[in-house]
Design a protein around this motif. Structure first.
Motif, short mmCIF file in Angstrom:
data_model
loop_
_atom_site.label_atom_id
_atom_site.label_comp_id
_atom_site.label_asym_id
_atom_site.label_seq_id
_atom_site.Cartn_x
_atom_site.Cartn_y
_atom_site.Cartn_z
N LYS B 242 0.88 -1.18 0.00
CA LYS B 242 0.00 0.00 0.00
C LYS B 242 0.91 1.22 0.00
O LYS B 242 1.69 1.45 0.93
N ILE B 243 0.84 1.97 -1.11
CA ILE B 243 1.70 3.14 -1.30
C ILE B 243 0.81 4.36 -1.54
O ILE B 243 0.04 4.38 -2.50
N PHE B 287 11.31 0.91 -2.57
CA PHE B 287 12.34 1.56 -1.75
C PHE B 287 12.14 3.09 -1.73
O PHE B 287 12.16 3.72 -0.68
N ASP B 288 11.93 3.65 -2.92
CA ASP B 288 11.73 5.10 -3.01
C ASP B 288 10.48 5.55 -2.26
O ASP B 288 10.49 6.58 -1.59
N ALA B 289 9.42 4.74 -2.37
CA ALA B 289 8.17 5.06 -1.66
C ALA B 289 8.43 5.06 -0.15
O ALA B 289 7.95 5.93 0.58
N GLU B 296 2.95 2.54 3.09
CA GLU B 296 2.10 2.49 4.28
C GLU B 296 1.92 1.08 4.83
O GLU B 296 1.85 0.89 6.05
N GLU B 297 1.77 0.09 3.94
CA GLU B 297 1.57 -1.28 4.38
C GLU B 297 2.17 -2.23 3.36
O GLU B 297 2.34 -1.88 2.19
N ALA B 298 2.46 -3.44 3.81
CA ALA B 298 2.93 -4.48 2.89
C ALA B 298 2.50 -5.82 3.48
O ALA B 298 2.53 -6.00 4.70
#
Lengths: 358, 358
Positions: B242-243, B287-289, B296-298
């Motif tokens: 979640k980006i 990585f950049d996010a 926010e989530e993974a």
């Protein structure tokens, strides 16, 4: 050398040996097999030679679910004096351990394994066919037997050696085959299991093989899994091209099998002082060489066929005829020399032959 | 629907059911199993339910040598009224046939297979644990049984369904795990078998998993086999990020498994009107996010864990902490909703639940 102690149970019902004229590859098995168990606590235990028979195995055995298995293939012959001989068997057991490592299977003792094989062959030597081109195919293999559905290396394994008398790969004499370059399916990838002799590499190729067969080709030529550009293998063989006097074979990487026949071909070419190079080679380079009239010979190498000449190569709708579909001179010399050394018909200056006590 | 006729032999020695508190994954099996044979001449024949027991199999059975096998995994639960329920089982049998196709195994009749499964569950329903997080894991699988060393599709197969009561994946409650990005080993390649549920994809990952474990990580994140750049899977799960308010999961290709839980997560997010996108995503983008404070989530998704939150991601010596190592809100909602629908504790507006006659 210390002889490994094996419990031997002899078969009470000897099978009828098959007609050497009608032998197929890998369909008939001898009277006995070798087995050994591995437990996490005790290591490799219970080496046994016993009647060839089905084994009892739990439906949850990890080999059925996650294909944790490795195998080898080599051949036994009888030489002119009737002695049983093996071709570079130590290379096969070395490779078995390299495959074991890639598949997280515990290593076996290579010297002991060779000794077990010799004892099995001693018992089964009457099964070795002697007609031109025939041999006794030897299949050592390891499977994960622990009943568990966890995706993790097993704690229990079984090692087998089974034997199968096989007919000539070329009942009508060696002849060049037609090969199709596969540009969609991949046999093995960088970082994958391609350099290991593990089942997953083989069934992964069935679709491509079916496609090639349906279009009239004998085998598939595999390109690399990353750029689909570099030549890797042919069917389940290594591959060689003779271009403008130089023999070229793909250099080893982690998606190419380290063939024992491949290694022997390279050593024989060195011995003959024929230029031979291991390097990356693209399909485009092979195509361009053909166009320029410089693709002189092409062949596969492997235990089953020894040397398999390539007469035709189809790539992107283009068909390249190699050496007028005839077996090339170097190809023929390699086939004859290797098979004659293997069967003891020609002197072995390389120390490749191991005698099983006669 | 026509009920498939199955020969049933009941077990005379019922096993003691295990303590639900100490259940491990895939180590205990129920009293009965389903089996069916395939011959080239007759197709799929002899459907049988019989006592769970070791099977007799020839050492030359092709599954041992060339790993021609496929499997599935799904779960049965008891709902509040004690009825046995399955979660989207038709998806599993559909996928089994897709895997069969990739591995050159003849297709099964999906409706009949589901009916066989229901009859087996009817007999074994007392084995379904009911404690929070527990279930009866179902493992349908097919193996090539023909004794032959030819590198070609088999003419004989055996289909099994075995059942294993499994404990909670999270005995101490759902908690985020640490993941290591694998940059050397490859799980599956373009043109390979990655989209099929076949054993070779799983044992190929053991080396990488061992490396990750030895460095203190729970699982490996797999990158694509071509450029080692794009995110593919996590361990044996699909993966979501979640980006900046949007949920992203790698789009399907021939090296990503079409997860049933993955599909359900996407449908649930659509239902909730949370933006969800299937597209290629590089590790660099993740990585950049993270660097920009937008990761926010993974989480991973799969049948075994349902949803597995990711608390930490290590890539090239850099460690990204996700959501302060806490389970994110969307991750938690997905886990709760999916497990509540699966166990019949929450209404199923999607038609995902199949009742086995009670």
């Amino acid at each position: 050398m210390m002889e490994a102690t094996v419990a031997i149970t002899k078969s009470q019902n000897k099978k009828t040996k098959p007609d050497p004229e009608t032998l197929q590859f890998g369909k008939t098995f001898t009277d006995h097999m070798f087995t050994m168990e591995y437990t996490h606590e005790k290591g490799w235990i219970q080496p046994e030679i016993k009647p060839y028979a089905p084994v009892e195995i739990d439906p949850a055995a990890m080999v059925f679910h996650y294909s944790q298995s490795v195998f080898e293939g080599l051949k036994a012959y009888k030489d002119a004096s009737g002695d049983v001989v093996l071709f570079r068997p130590e290379e096969n057991f070395k490779r078995l351990n390299r495959s074991n490592k890639r598949l997280s299977i515990p290593p076996i003792n290579e010297q002991l394994a060779l000794d077990y094989l010799k004892q099995l062959l001693e018992l089964e030597k009457d099964w070795i066919p002697t007609a031109e081109g025939t041999s006794l195919y030897i299949r050592p293999f390891v499977i994960a037997t622990e009943p568990s559905l966890q995706v993790a290396p097993a704690h229990h394994y079984k090692f087998f050696i089974i034997l199968s008398p096989v007919g000539s790969y070329y009942p009508e004499g060696i002849h060049p085959v037609s090969i199709m370059v596969e540009d969609h399916f991949t046999r093995a990838a960088r970082g994958g299991t391609g350099t290991a002799k593990t089942g997953g590499n083989y069934s992964a190729g069935y679709n491509a093989q079916a496609k090639a067969s349906s279009e009239g080709h004998a085998q598939v030529l595999w390109l690399d899994g990353v750029e689909k550009k570099y030549v890797e293998e042919v069917g389940s063989m290594n591959v060689f091209f003779k271009i403008d006097g130089e023999v070229i074979t793909p250099e080893l990487n982690d998606s190419i099998l380290q063939g024992v026949t491949r290694k022997s071909v390279i050593e024989l070419l060195h011995h003959w002082e024929i230029p031979v190079t291991e390097r990356k080679i693209t399909m485009q380079e092979v195509f361009d060489a053909h166009k320029a009239g410089k693709l002189e010979e092409a062949f596969g190498s492997g235990t089953a066929a020894v040397i398999s000449p390539i007469g035709e190569l189809t790539w992107n709708e283009e068909t390249m005829i190699v050496n007028g579909r005839d077996t090339g001179e170097v190809t023929k010399a390699l086939y004859q020399t290797l098979t004659r050394i293997q069967t003891g018909k020609q002197e072995d200056p390389f120390g490749w032959i191991t005698k099983v006590s006669s």
